[in-house]
Design a protein around this motif. Sequence first.
Motif, mmCIF file in Angstrom:
data_model
loop_
_atom_site.group_PDB
_atom_site.id
_atom_site.type_symbol
_atom_site.label_atom_id
_atom_site.label_comp_id
_atom_site.label_asym_id
_atom_site.label_seq_id
_atom_site.Cartn_x
_atom_site.Cartn_y
_atom_site.Cartn_z
ATOM 1 N N GLY A 294 1.018 -1.224 0.014
ATOM 2 C CA GLY A 294 -0.126 0.003 0.189
ATOM 3 C C GLY A 294 0.910 1.330 -0.126
ATOM 4 O O GLY A 294 0.307 2.392 -0.682
ATOM 5 N N CYS A 295 1.893 1.141 0.591
ATOM 6 C CA CYS A 295 3.003 2.456 0.462
ATOM 7 C C CYS A 295 3.517 2.728 -1.027
ATOM 8 O O CYS A 295 3.333 3.670 -1.290
ATOM 9 C CB CYS A 295 4.354 2.279 1.584
ATOM 10 N N ALA A 296 3.683 1.626 -1.717
ATOM 11 C CA ALA A 296 4.029 1.859 -3.015
ATOM 12 C C ALA A 296 2.893 2.448 -3.906
ATOM 13 O O ALA A 296 3.018 3.369 -4.715
ATOM 14 C CB ALA A 296 4.757 0.413 -3.464
ATOM 15 N N ALA A 297 1.734 1.902 -3.455
ATOM 16 C CA ALA A 297 0.600 2.550 -4.345
ATOM 17 C C ALA A 297 0.294 4.036 -3.789
ATOM 18 O O ALA A 297 0.006 4.518 -4.615
ATOM 19 C CB ALA A 297 -0.571 1.545 -3.814
ATOM 20 N N ALA A 298 0.599 4.288 -2.685
ATOM 21 C CA ALA A 298 0.575 5.779 -2.123
ATOM 22 C C ALA A 298 1.474 6.357 -3.090
ATOM 23 O O ALA A 298 0.872 7.623 -3.369
ATOM 24 C CB ALA A 298 0.595 5.758 -0.714
ATOM 25 N N ALA A 299 2.497 6.188 -3.126
ATOM 26 C CA ALA A 299 3.563 6.971 -3.721
ATOM 27 C C ALA A 299 3.209 7.169 -5.232
ATOM 28 O O ALA A 299 3.192 8.188 -5.696
ATOM 29 C CB ALA A 299 4.990 6.336 -3.766
ATOM 30 N N TRP A 300 2.765 5.916 -5.906
ATOM 31 C CA TRP A 300 2.477 5.902 -7.250
ATOM 32 C C TRP A 300 1.311 6.828 -7.593
ATOM 33 O O TRP A 300 1.489 7.750 -8.517
ATOM 34 C CB TRP A 300 2.211 4.540 -7.575
ATOM 35 N N TRP A 301 0.254 6.633 -6.526
ATOM 36 C CA TRP A 301 -0.708 7.571 -6.869
ATOM 37 C C TRP A 301 -0.508 8.944 -6.672
ATOM 38 O O TRP A 301 -1.038 9.836 -7.645
ATOM 39 C CB TRP A 301 -1.963 7.144 -5.591
ATOM 40 N N ALA A 302 0.043 9.391 -5.626
ATOM 41 C CA ALA A 302 0.642 10.740 -5.375
ATOM 42 C C ALA A 302 1.258 11.371 -6.745
ATOM 43 O O ALA A 302 1.384 12.404 -6.884
ATOM 44 C CB ALA A 302 1.314 10.911 -4.091
#
Length: 205
Positions: free
Chosen positions: A93-101
């Motif tokens: 989920g941390c990688a997803a947060a960075a990707w989304w941001a």
Amino acid sequence: MPSASAGAPQQATEESQVAATALTLDRLQPVILSGHPARIGLADMLAALPINPGRLIPCRADTPAQRNVTASLIDDAVAGADRAVLLVAEGIGCAAAAWWARLSPRAYVERVAGALLIDPASGDQTASFASPRSVLPFPSLVLGTGQDAKALSGEWGSRLLAAPETSAAAPRSGPFRAMIQRFTTAIVEGDVGRARRLLEAVGEG
């Protein structure tokens, strides 16, 4: 042997700190990005913090279609929040947060006040959420340990709060609660510069 009265001031102080943190976090809307399956007891960790229940999004990206659905769910949760958003992510989920941001329109990203990134995953398991390297556009705090967490915190422009055991016990510790309180108070007040300065005071362990 300490008397019961000797422990009373400390207990009162701890209770007042919890109350202050709860008041601060009540002004933020958590959007929770969970790995699938979660690598840690995220529900237990959140229960240990005075965070109001937020929107829980399992971050799936086995196919491009699943990744698009994940992005859409994050968009909807952020756009539909009635207050500033606090991203709380763990594992992939941390990688997803960075990707989304990094890839989302500014109008969405500006609704995020800050992020707590817990035990971030790395390597091949995050390949589906690969994105151009740049610091995150909001203050962020990584809870983790080891070289992977340290490297990712550097890439994201986050501060690292080293936690030997990323578990439900970690948020109950005094230092973690104190930092969450200071960090969230700063971002609630809209003082991004102050939030970043507070994070700079955290040792990288």
